[in-house]
Design a protein around this motif. Structure first.
Motif, PDB file in Angstrom:
ATOM      1  N   ALA A  78      -6.839  -6.690   7.523  1.00 10.00           N
ATOM      2  CA  ALA A  78      -6.443  -7.385   6.227  1.00 10.00           C
ATOM      3  C   ALA A  78      -6.250  -6.318   5.031  1.00 10.00           C
ATOM      4  O   ALA A  78      -6.998  -5.306   5.082  1.00 10.00           O
ATOM      5  CB  ALA A  78      -7.816  -8.159   6.032  1.00 10.00           C
ATOM      6  N   ILE A  79      -5.583  -6.739   4.221  1.00  9.07           N
ATOM      7  CA  ILE A  79      -5.528  -5.982   2.798  1.00  9.07           C
ATOM      8  C   ILE A  79      -6.354  -6.515   2.024  1.00  9.07           C
ATOM      9  O   ILE A  79      -6.335  -7.674   1.451  1.00  9.07           O
ATOM     10  CB  ILE A  79      -4.021  -5.750   2.553  1.00  9.07           C
ATOM     11  N   THR A  80      -7.307  -5.774   1.466  1.00 11.28           N
ATOM     12  CA  THR A  80      -8.551  -6.217   0.621  1.00 11.28           C
ATOM     13  C   THR A  80      -8.418  -5.560  -0.823  1.00 11.28           C
ATOM     14  O   THR A  80      -8.017  -4.250  -0.666  1.00 11.28           O
ATOM     15  CB  THR A  80      -9.672  -6.018   1.212  1.00 11.28           C
ATOM     16  N   ASP A  81      -8.839  -6.428  -1.873  1.00 12.28           N
ATOM     17  CA  ASP A  81      -8.780  -5.749  -3.047  1.00 12.28           C
ATOM     18  C   ASP A  81      -9.771  -4.715  -3.266  1.00 12.28           C
ATOM     19  O   ASP A  81     -11.054  -5.283  -3.213  1.00 12.28           O
ATOM     20  CB  ASP A  81      -8.990  -6.886  -4.166  1.00 12.28           C
ATOM     21  N   TRP A  93      -6.393   0.132   5.180  1.00 10.89           N
ATOM     22  CA  TRP A  93      -5.614   0.287   3.990  1.00 10.89           C
ATOM     23  C   TRP A  93      -6.520   0.905   2.729  1.00 10.89           C
ATOM     24  O   TRP A  93      -7.826   0.723   2.730  1.00 10.89           O
ATOM     25  CB  TRP A  93      -5.309  -1.207   3.563  1.00 10.89           C
ATOM     26  N   ASN A  94      -5.631   1.748   2.028  1.00 10.30           N
ATOM     27  CA  ASN A  94      -6.283   2.177   0.871  1.00 10.30           C
ATOM     28  C   ASN A  94      -5.445   2.053  -0.308  1.00 10.30           C
ATOM     29  O   ASN A  94      -4.308   1.953  -0.379  1.00 10.30           O
ATOM     30  CB  ASN A  94      -6.488   3.635   1.109  1.00 10.30           C
ATOM     31  N   PHE A  95      -6.176   1.832  -1.533  1.00 11.79           N
ATOM     32  CA  PHE A  95      -5.409   1.730  -2.710  1.00 11.79           C
ATOM     33  C   PHE A  95      -4.493   2.721  -3.031  1.00 11.79           C
ATOM     34  O   PHE A  95      -5.128   3.975  -3.120  1.00 11.79           O
ATOM     35  CB  PHE A  95      -6.548   1.219  -3.709  1.00 11.79           C
ATOM     36  N   VAL A  96      -3.559   2.714  -3.818  1.00 11.10           N
ATOM     37  CA  VAL A  96      -2.851   3.793  -4.191  1.00 11.10           C
ATOM     38  C   VAL A  96      -2.611   3.890  -5.620  1.00 11.10           C
ATOM     39  O   VAL A  96      -2.920   4.612  -6.669  1.00 11.10           O
ATOM     40  CB  VAL A  96      -1.510   4.046  -3.393  1.00 11.10           C
ATOM     41  N   SER A  97      -1.984   2.668  -6.310  1.00 15.29           N
ATOM     42  CA  SER A  97      -1.821   2.575  -7.604  1.00 15.29           C
ATOM     43  C   SER A  97      -1.523   1.125  -7.992  1.00 15.29           C
ATOM     44  O   SER A  97      -1.166   0.042  -7.303  1.00 15.29           O
ATOM     45  CB  SER A  97      -0.536   3.675  -7.843  1.00 15.29           C
ATOM     46  N   HIS A  98      -1.675   0.890  -9.517  1.00 18.66           N
ATOM     47  CA  HIS A  98      -1.208  -0.372  -9.931  1.00 18.66           C
ATOM     48  C   HIS A  98       0.427  -0.184 -10.233  1.00 18.66           C
ATOM     49  O   HIS A  98       0.768   0.916 -11.084  1.00 18.66           O
ATOM     50  CB  HIS A  98      -1.964  -0.440 -11.400  1.00 18.66           C
ATOM     51  N   ILE A 128       3.077   3.070   6.327  1.00 18.57           N
ATOM     52  CA  ILE A 128       3.167   1.393   5.929  1.00 18.57           C
ATOM     53  C   ILE A 128       2.618   1.480   4.433  1.00 18.57           C
ATOM     54  O   ILE A 128       1.574   1.747   3.986  1.00 18.57           O
ATOM     55  CB  ILE A 128       2.632   0.661   6.728  1.00 18.57           C
ATOM     56  N   LEU A 129       3.276   0.702   3.474  1.00 14.40           N
ATOM     57  CA  LEU A 129       2.981   0.537   2.278  1.00 14.40           C
ATOM     58  C   LEU A 129       2.771  -1.019   2.228  1.00 14.40           C
ATOM     59  O   LEU A 129       3.621  -1.489   2.747  1.00 14.40           O
ATOM     60  CB  LEU A 129       3.956   0.662   1.327  1.00 14.40           C
ATOM     61  N   ALA A 130       1.845  -1.670   1.472  1.00 19.01           N
ATOM     62  CA  ALA A 130       1.826  -2.851   1.133  1.00 19.01           C
ATOM     63  C   ALA A 130       1.569  -3.277  -0.263  1.00 19.01           C
ATOM     64  O   ALA A 130       0.761  -2.476  -1.252  1.00 19.01           O
ATOM     65  CB  ALA A 130       0.880  -3.581   1.735  1.00 19.01           C
ATOM     66  N   ALA A 131       2.284  -4.195  -0.782  1.00 18.93           N
ATOM     67  CA  ALA A 131       2.187  -4.240  -2.590  1.00 18.93           C
ATOM     68  C   ALA A 131       2.234  -6.019  -2.491  1.00 18.93           C
ATOM     69  O   ALA A 131       2.340  -6.715  -1.640  1.00 18.93           O
ATOM     70  CB  ALA A 131       3.628  -4.364  -3.041  1.00 18.93           C
TER      71      ALA A 131
END
Length: 391
Positions: free
Chosen positions: A103-106, A163-168, A134-137
């Protein structure tokens, strides 16, 4: 604080989902589980919980990994807490069966990943990440839909396991609803072009427009450019939305589809351009089928291009989908306004039904990704279909 139902009713009430654009085939009896590596339609892969909020699922998006396994994600609406996520399900048998994978989590806002996930594979090394990353927006905003909204970018270097956060990518003050004057942002779509990553999205932050379509670019995945308009109508209440873009490889042109709400009554429109960063100078054209009924798709379009499976001359086919129609609309490489053939594909329609060309044992197929359609919240499950590529 508003109740769950009131929160989501506020959102849906402004999405211009008029009765004329809602699917007439919202509920179907699930087919038996298809055999592995076969063709099928309407294969329900996820049933939302009985306690899920409002329309339960929406906006399915897919991806294929190099080993031909498949990923699917969507907007998910379980009762909260905990914070909502974008689930990732995986299939290793051509889309016939699926399992909960990740899952992509905040990880940065404390709000959850709420709306419009999009998956994309880097076709080249970029921003310090290898080709194949893989990128997820997706849209992150509080359950209350107030207090701000981000379109955020996440990355996976292990084929979607973590999954890891990259940017806003972009920020709005909110509230995240479609009330004119509210600084909301929606519907990211990612694409590489000319050594940059482009993120297209819908933008309500301009006081001159109820909503317009824009894009931003990055050279490093961390710093994003100033926005550029792609579709901005002069009438304040016009609301173009839901950008998707495909590269017409045979002609090196690009095609954008979008819904034209407001004056356009949410009909599907498209633009073509030699440069996908310059759609604003192109004229929007209504997409109308060339069948006897001149079928008009309304709402939540998606478009792809693929080589024509019936020819070996390098030509291709454009395949477009709209939320109100079960058939797809197929055109040749020139995107002739009179060239949209209406083709029945046997897959029920859905809100922003996604299209993807996949390979099944090396053979090209067309895969659909369906979430709910907002027409009947009692049966809005996630489904897929895999068929021969129509042309």
């Amino acid at each position: 604080m508003l109740s769950n139902t009131m929160h989501y009713t506020q959102l849906i009430s402004g999405l211009f989902l008029l009765p004329s654009i809602l699917s007439t085939s919202a509920c179907v009896t699930p087919n038996p589980t298809p055999s592995a590596f076969t063709d099928f339609n309407d294969n329900i892969l996820f049933f939302p919980a009985a306690t899920a909020v409002q329309w339960k699922t929406l906006y399915a998006r897919s991806l294929q990994l190099p080993d031909e396994s498949l990923l699917m994600t969507w907007e998910n609406y379980p009762a909260e807490p905990p914070l909502v996520t974008h689930p990732i399900y995986k299939s290793v048998d051509g889309g016939a069966t699926w399992s909960n994978f990740s899952a992509i989590t905040d990880k940065v806002n404390g709000w959850g990943m709420r709306f419009q996930p999009f998956l994309y594979t880097l076709p080249q090394a970029f921003g310090g990440y290898a080709a194949g990353t893989i990128l997820a927006a997706g849209v992150s905003t509080p359950f209350s839909l107030t207090g701000g909204v981000y379109i955020d970018l996440y990355v996976s270097q292990d084929n979607a396991q973590t999954w890891n956060f990259v940017s806003h990518i972009a920020f709005g003050n909110g509230p995240e609803d479609i009330t004119s004057g509210h600084a909301a942002i929606w519907e990211p779509f990612l694409m590489m072009y000319n050594g940059q990553l482009v993120c297209y999205f819908s933008d309500q932050r301009d006081s001159a427009h109820s909503q317009k379509l824009v894009h931003v670019t990055t050279n490093d995945l961390h710093t994003w450019s100033a926005l550029v308009n792609d579709v901005a109508y002069s009438a304040y209440n016009d609301r173009p939305g839901m950008t998707t873009v495909a590269h017409i490889e045979s002609t090196n042109q690009y095609i954008m589809t979008y819904e034209y709400c407001g004056s356009g009554k949410c009909a599907v429109y498209y633009k073509t351009a030699a440069n996908p960063l310059n759609f604003n100078s192109a004229t929007g054209i209504a997409l109308v089928g060339n069948n006897t009924n001149h079928s008009v798709p309304y709402g939540s379009p998606y478009v792809i291009w693929t080589a024509n499976p019936g020819k070996s001359d390098g030509s291709g086919v454009i395949i477009a989908s709209g939320g109100s129609q079960e058939p797809v609309f197929i055109n040749s490489d020139n995107a002739d306004p009179q060239g949209w053939k209406v083709v029945d594909v046997g897959q029920w329609s859905a809100y922003s039904r996604s299209l993807r060309i996949i390979t099944v044992k090396g053979k090209k197929k067309l895969m659909f990704g369906n979430g709910g359609n907002m027409g009947d919240p009692s049966c809005n499950s996630v489904a897929n279909g895999v068929i021969e590529v129509p042309y």
